[in-house]
Every structure is written in structure tokens, then in C-alpha cells.
Design an enzyme around this catalytic site. Structure first.
Site, mmCIF file in Angstrom:
data_model
loop_
_atom_site.group_PDB
_atom_site.id
_atom_site.type_symbol
_atom_site.label_atom_id
_atom_site.label_comp_id
_atom_site.label_asym_id
_atom_site.label_seq_id
_atom_site.Cartn_x
_atom_site.Cartn_y
_atom_site.Cartn_z
ATOM 1 N N ALA A 57 0.914 -1.314 0.670
ATOM 2 C CA ALA A 57 0.182 0.119 -0.156
ATOM 3 C C ALA A 57 1.026 1.050 -0.295
ATOM 4 O O ALA A 57 2.096 1.037 0.024
ATOM 5 C CB ALA A 57 -0.924 -0.204 0.940
ATOM 6 N N HIS A 59 0.826 3.403 -2.357
ATOM 7 C CA HIS A 59 0.528 4.070 -4.350
ATOM 8 C C HIS A 59 -0.932 4.863 -4.847
ATOM 9 O O HIS A 59 -0.591 4.639 -5.444
ATOM 10 C CB HIS A 59 1.426 3.101 -4.442
ATOM 11 C CG HIS A 59 2.545 3.039 -4.695
ATOM 12 N ND1 HIS A 59 4.359 3.304 -4.094
ATOM 13 C CD2 HIS A 59 3.514 1.459 -3.895
ATOM 14 C CE1 HIS A 59 5.169 2.547 -3.490
ATOM 15 N NE2 HIS A 59 4.185 1.905 -3.332
ATOM 16 N N LYS A 107 4.990 -5.154 -9.923
ATOM 17 C CA LYS A 107 6.024 -4.195 -10.478
ATOM 18 C C LYS A 107 7.361 -4.389 -9.871
ATOM 19 O O LYS A 107 7.170 -6.348 -9.120
ATOM 20 C CB LYS A 107 5.819 -2.902 -9.769
ATOM 21 C CG LYS A 107 4.794 -2.346 -10.007
ATOM 22 C CD LYS A 107 4.709 -0.740 -8.861
ATOM 23 C CE LYS A 107 4.489 -0.974 -7.908
ATOM 24 N NZ LYS A 107 3.518 -1.510 -7.432
ATOM 25 N N ASP A 112 7.545 -8.631 -4.241
ATOM 26 C CA ASP A 112 6.657 -8.453 -5.256
ATOM 27 C C ASP A 112 6.541 -9.903 -6.334
ATOM 28 O O ASP A 112 5.803 -10.694 -5.586
ATOM 29 C CB ASP A 112 6.333 -7.055 -6.230
ATOM 30 C CG ASP A 112 5.236 -6.235 -4.846
ATOM 31 O OD1 ASP A 112 5.497 -6.812 -3.704
ATOM 32 O OD2 ASP A 112 5.333 -4.921 -5.424
ATOM 33 N N HIS A 226 9.333 4.387 -2.498
ATOM 34 C CA HIS A 226 9.909 3.970 -1.663
ATOM 35 C C HIS A 226 10.660 4.336 -0.770
ATOM 36 O O HIS A 226 11.282 4.144 0.139
ATOM 37 C CB HIS A 226 9.946 2.407 -1.464
ATOM 38 C CG HIS A 226 9.495 1.273 -2.272
ATOM 39 N ND1 HIS A 226 9.438 1.096 -3.456
ATOM 40 C CD2 HIS A 226 7.628 0.766 -1.701
ATOM 41 C CE1 HIS A 226 8.191 0.463 -4.349
ATOM 42 N NE2 HIS A 226 7.271 0.058 -3.261
ATOM 43 N N ASP A 420 -4.185 34.403 5.499
ATOM 44 C CA ASP A 420 -3.892 33.076 5.196
ATOM 45 C C ASP A 420 -2.336 33.265 4.333
ATOM 46 O O ASP A 420 -1.822 32.984 3.618
ATOM 47 C CB ASP A 420 -5.087 33.209 3.899
ATOM 48 C CG ASP A 420 -4.785 33.737 2.709
ATOM 49 O OD1 ASP A 420 -4.125 34.982 3.149
ATOM 50 O OD2 ASP A 420 -5.324 34.139 1.654
ATOM 51 N N ASP A 422 -1.144 35.981 3.434
ATOM 52 C CA ASP A 422 -0.463 37.212 1.635
ATOM 53 C C ASP A 422 -0.319 38.435 2.128
ATOM 54 O O ASP A 422 0.056 38.591 0.751
ATOM 55 C CB ASP A 422 -1.127 35.898 0.279
ATOM 56 C CG ASP A 422 -2.553 36.292 0.643
ATOM 57 O OD1 ASP A 422 -2.956 37.105 1.816
ATOM 58 O OD2 ASP A 422 -3.193 36.086 -0.968
ATOM 59 N N CYS A 423 -1.494 38.814 2.447
ATOM 60 C CA CYS A 423 -1.744 40.806 2.458
ATOM 61 C C CYS A 423 -0.059 40.960 2.098
ATOM 62 O O CYS A 423 -0.253 42.238 1.830
ATOM 63 C CB CYS A 423 -1.443 40.755 4.233
ATOM 64 S SG CYS A 423 -2.561 42.442 3.965
ATOM 65 N N GLY A 581 -4.562 44.432 6.577
ATOM 66 C CA GLY A 581 -4.618 45.243 6.119
ATOM 67 C C GLY A 581 -4.911 46.347 7.069
ATOM 68 O O GLY A 581 -4.447 47.577 6.057
#
Length: 597
Positions: A57, A59, A107, A112, A226, A420, A422-423, A581
């Protein structure tokens, strides 16, 4: 950069089964053997060849996300990055035992191959009459590991494996024979080339918090899925216009016998391009990767017959992507499948959640509207108003924009807590664009109204977001208000500004519900406008002081509007962070006055 080591789960040891149960919730035709972690198509037509795959698991959506009509009959899942055992695989073969036969696709990883191979042999021993009805295909498409390094192990299996699932799955649904399905899969395995690149390794749920493997300016090319190390590292991170051609050169070059695995011929080759998200790359970035890959292949004269892009085979949450090329058969390829047939199989819809939408045609040149020629806004029937003191007007704008640029780090810090993040960058971008317009004359002392319109356009086009919209509306409204107060032209003195500013603020209020005290930029803006208007423009310093006090007071206010309204109130009060702001408005008016923000 740091490794993302936090996950959404109940218990790490239950995550794989719970994920498989989630797929069953999406598709009622799926069955799940929870003990053996086998997801299978319970409605599979046993008169047709069954395609089985699997592996560790981690992937997702590979491999279980491809179980269903049109692709896989079953997927056998191990723990994260660990192969399932032979008993699990044998259970998977039995659950979809087909009269037409079974093709197992794995794969190229030792675990495997050994575990799936042993299960195949056990099945043959238990069912001698069906021993020749189970075929085994190994996919190794990684070109980062050369022949000398790979020695007897060979190439690792990467995202190209999914193209094999899709094509032979559709072929099996059409009723093809076991031999045709098997030989097609074998052929495809020889025509695949994949290379991946990552910004960082991934983290396995339930393990200790990861540490950064790469420096902040490094990327690694050829990483395995991996967390295996790659073939080389680059620093600094190159732009996509440099990186993608580098990767495609590695995929297609036949000059290095150690790394040339697919018989590419250069111009005239026909390929399928697969752009795969390794788990942690944004869709925004993936789109840019697609266009760079398509552009570089066109430069090489390679014809891209199909583009497939999305999240197909991941390395958990690895921030990276891989590029795969499937070289289609040419006219001189003897005993090869028909290229048109392979494309039609790829195009067929599959009722599985892991396969993404594809257009099913040759990707034509995109319809991209050319950038419109730059236009200069003109004011209809507007009287030209000049600045009362031209030098002071220009100097004030220069100081205000300098102040915003200088304050960017502090505004960014504030907004990382209160919004957030970005101001600061948004206001800095606007300030730099205003300075550019000062230099090119769009903002000038001979046309104050036109200058306000130009600033409004900067806020609209270069800032964006809520702040950009608010500033754009305000300066556009200010241009209108100046015109209304001086319809016959003249000079913009303090009295004119003080009369025009309240009208601009009132117009702004028709588009926002924020009113002081609101912990937004309107708090210092209204404080400045009110004080400036009361004094009829005679007390600029007092108005600036009032704006500064209002901006500082936002640190103690409950957010009622803007992004801060979504931030937990106690945190804002504990941090004592003013609204970014509002702090930006403070910097602007203090810069206009000529004092330090």
C-alpha cells in the site's frame, strides 16, 4: 523542506483495510476479503481473462483504485511499502478464478516478484489442469537506475505500470484470449520509460516523524516510490522550462547504453505521455508540468498521441511528479500490436475511481487567447486636475509605496497568524506596480484623476483578492469624487482632497459590510478620512495619527469581517496581532505624510 509527518487515521495498522473499505463504499460491485486485504470485482465476468495486480500500500490509487469494470479483476494489498504474502495473493487468484485464464501483473520489486510468483506456482500445483492458464508479467519502467547499477535486479516499476493495467484491462473486457492479453502486456513492458523527481521524501504513517532529506534548495531526480534515493540532486531547484526537458532527455536519449531501455528514434516517434502526481504536488503545479512536457516533446519532433495526467501511482505524500512515455509501435515493428488498437483501448472508459478522465483524441494545439494589447484608460469629458504641489504629490506616493515594501515581512508575519499569509506580498506587489507606473508616467502630477484610476487598475490587476478589490473600488470612487468636487478642473489642494475622500469611502461601503470597529482595513481608513475631512485638510498629521491609533486598536478587537473572522478569537487576542490590512493602511498614510511607519 520538512517531511509532512502528520496523517488522518485511526490506527496505522488499520489504515490499509479502512481505505479498501472506503473503495467498497464507492462501488457496491466490489468485494473485500479483509483478512487477506484483497479487493475484487464481485461482478467479474469469469468467461474473460482476469487481470490481477498488487503490492504494498502507499501508492494509491494504485493498485486497488483500478479494480472494477474495464481494468482489474482484483488487487492484493500489503502493508505500506510491503508486499503481500503468497497466501494473500493465492486468495486473490481464487476469488476471481477465470475460465479464460489469469494474468498477474507486478512491478519489478523483489518482494512482489517472489510473493506473487510463489502464489502462482502454488495455484498451478493445486490446479494442474490450469497450470498454463496463469501468466506472469513484470513491469520495470524506471530509467533512473542504469543497467550497471541495477545489474540483475533490473528497472524498478513505476507509474508506467498503470498504462499497462488500463490497456490490457480493456483488452480483457473485449474478450481477448489469454495469449493476446499476455503478449500485449509483455510488449508494453518493453516500451515504457518513466522518471520521477521529488522535492522531499515521504513519510510512512505510524513511523517516527521524518527529517528532511533534501536541502531547502534541492531536488532529487530518480527517486523511487518507496523513499529510495535518486540518481542525482540539483540545486537550486530549476524552473520547469529547464527541469522538464532534462527529464525528457533522460527518458528518450539512446546515446547512453547504460540507461537506454526503449528504442526511441527521435523525430517521428509516436508516444503516450503520462504525467503522474507522486502524492503531494498541487494541481496548479501539475498543469504547468503538463504544458512544459508537451511543448518539449513537440520541439523534439515527437508526436504526442495522448496526454494522461493526474494522480495514478503515488509515494504516499511525496511532493513530486513523474513523467512516463509509452512508445507506440511504428510501421516497421514486426509482431507488434496495432497502435490504433492500443490507443482505442486506452481511450475506453473504465468504471474505476483511480482512472482519470482523458479526452480520447490527439491533443491539438490549445485555443489560447492572445494577450490583449495594453490600453490606456481615458476619462470621458473629465476636466484635468493637477496636483497643487507636483513634486510633493509624486514624493508622497513614492514614500507610501516604499513604506509598504519595507513593511512586507511584518505584514506577512501578522497575516500568517490572522489570515492566510499573503497580505504582505499582495500589498508589496501593488506598491511595486505603482512605482513602475510612476516611472512610466501613468501616475503623474498633471492628471490627478487619471492617476487615481491608474492606482485602481494596479490594485485590480496586480494585487487581487479582497484587499485588491477594496483598494481598487476606493481609488476608482476617489477619482469620481474628485471629478464631482471639481467639475471644471483646477488643482487638487488639501480642501479638494478632504471634500472628495468621504464620498469615496461612502461608495466603498456599498460593497462591503465592514464598519469600524471591525478589525479590517476600513478601521484606519475611516479614522483617517473622518479626521482629514473635519479639519478640511488642514490637519494631515492629526488624520494620520488617528489612522495609526485605529490600526493599533485592531489587535484588541474581535474580527467581524475579513479572513480574520475565521480565526479562533482567543488566539488573536493572545498574539496581540493587529489586522495586517489595517496595518498596511497605516503604513500608506504615514508614508504619505513622510514619517516612519
Amino acid at each position: 523542506m520538512s517531511v509532512q509527518s502528520k496523517h488522518f487515521l485511526n490506527k496505522p495498522e488499520n489504515l490499509v483495510v479502512e481505505s479498501l473499505q472506503g473503495l467498497c463504499a464507492l462501488n457496491p460491485k466490489l468485494g473485500l476479503d479483509t483478512t487477506n486485504k484483497v479487493l475484487y470485482n464481485s461482478a467479474y465476468d469469469r468467461s474473460k481473462v482476469a487481470i490481477i495486480c498488487g503490492g504494498g500500500a502507499g501508492h494509491e490509487p494504485a493498485h486497488a483504485g483500478y479494480v472494477g469494470e474495464g481494468m482489474l479483476a482484483a488487487a492484493v494489498c500489503g502493508s505500506v511499502f510491503a508486499s503481500p504474502n503468497p497466501a494473500q495473493v493465492l486468495r486473490g487468484i481464487n476469488l476471481v478464478d477465470s475460465d479464460a485464464g489469469t494474468v498477474i501483473i507486478v512491478k519489478n520489486y523483489t518482494g512482489d516478484i517472489l510473493n506473487f510468483g510463489l502464489a502462482k506456482e502454488q495455484y498451478a500445483a493445486l490446479h494442474p489442469s490450469k497450470a498454463d492458464k496463469v501468466k506472469f508479467v513484470i513491469i520495470g519502467d524506471d530509467v533512473a537506475v542504469g543497467r550497471n547499477q541495477g545489474k540483475i535486479v533490473g528497472r524498478r516499476g513505476l507509474a508506467g505500470t498503470v498504462l499497462v493495467y488500463k490497456i490490457v484491462g480493456a483488452l480483457a473486457r473485449r474478450g481477448a484470449s489469454l495469449n493476446e492479453v499476455y503478449t500485449t502486456a509483455e510488449y508494453l513492458a518493453t516500451r515504457l520509460a518513466t522518471i520521477g523527481v521529488g522535492l522531499e521524501h515521504c513519510h510512512v504513517p505510524g513511523t517516527a516523524a521524518g527529517e528532511s532529506h533534501l536541502g531547502p534548495t534541492e531536488i532529487e531526480i530518480g527517486m523511487g516510490i518507496h523513499n529510495e534515493p535518486g540518481a542525482r540532486r540539483l540545486s537550486p531547484v530549476p524552473p520547469l522550462g529547464t527541469l522538464v526537458p532534462d527529464l525528457l532527455e533522460t527518458l528518450t536519449s539512446t546515446g547512453d547504453a547504460d540507461r537506454s531501455f526503449v528504442p526511441f528514434g527521435g523525430a517521428g516517434d509516436r508516444v503516450v505521455l503520462l504525467v503522474n502526481n507522486l502524492g503531494g504536488t498541487s494541481e496548479l503545479e501539475m498543469g504547468a508540468v503538463v504544458v512544459e512536457a508537451k511543448k518539449d516533446l513537440a520541439r523534439r519532433g515527437v508526436k504526442v498521441e495522448r496526454v494522461v495526467a493526474g494522480t495514478f501511482m503515488t509515494s504516499l505524500n511525496m511532493p513530486g511528479f513523474s513523467l512516463t512515455l509509452l512508445l507506440l509501435p511504428g510501421p516497421s515493428d514486426s509482431n507488434a500490436p496495432d497502435a490504433a488498437k492500443l490507443l482505442s483501448l486506452l481511450d475506453e472508459p473504465a468504471a474505476v475511481p483511480g482512472w482519470k478522465w482523458t479526452v480520447g483524441t490527439v491533443p491539438a494545439e490549445s485555443i489560447i487567447t492572445p494577450q490583449a494589447a495594453a490600453t490606456t484608460a481615458t476619462l470621458d469629458n473629465a476636466a484635468r486636475i493637477k496636483a497643487a504641489d507636483p513634486k510633493a504629490f509624486i514624493d508622497a506616493i513614492q514614500r507610501a509605496t516604499d513604506a509598504l515594501i519595507q513593511e512586507e515581512p511584518e505584514l506577512t508575519r501578522m497575516d500568517s497568524i490572522a489570515g492566510d499569509g499573503d497580505c504582505g506580498l499582495t500589498l508589496k506587489a501593488g506598491a511595486e506596480a505603482v512605482q513602475a507606473d510612476l516611472k512610466n508616467g501613468k501616475i503623474n502630477a498633471d492628471d490627478v484623476i487619471g492617476s487615481m484610476v491608474a492606482i485602481s487598475k494596479v490594485a485590480e490587476e496586480r494585487m487581487g483578492g479582497t484587499s485588491g478589490a477594496l483598494f481598487s473600488i476606493f481609488f476608482s470612487a476617489l477619482a469620481q469624487s474628485l471629478q464631482a468636487h471639481a467639475p471644471t478642473g483646477g488643482t487638487a489642494d488639501a480642501a479638494l482632497w478632504s471634500g472628495a475622500l468621504p464620498g469615496a469611502l461612502e461608495r466603498l461601503y456599498t460593497y462591503t459590510r465592514a464598519r469600524p470597529p471591525s478589525r479590517t482595513l476600513v478601521d484606519p481608513l475611516q479614522a483617517f478620512v473622518d479626521a482629514f475631512a473635519r479639519g478640511h485638510g488642514s490637519d494631515f498629521a492629526g488624520a494620520v495619527q488617528a489612522a495609526g491609533a485605529a490600526a493599533l486598536a485592531t489587535r484588541d478587537l474581535e474580527a467581524k469581517a475579513g479572513r480574520s473572522a475565521y480565526v479562533e478569537g482567543d488566539r488573536l487576542r493572545q498574539e496581540k496581532v493587529p489586522d495586517p490590512g489595517a496595518w498596511g493602511v497605516k503604513a500608506i498614510v504615514e508614508g504619505l505624510l513622510g514619517q516612519s511607519a
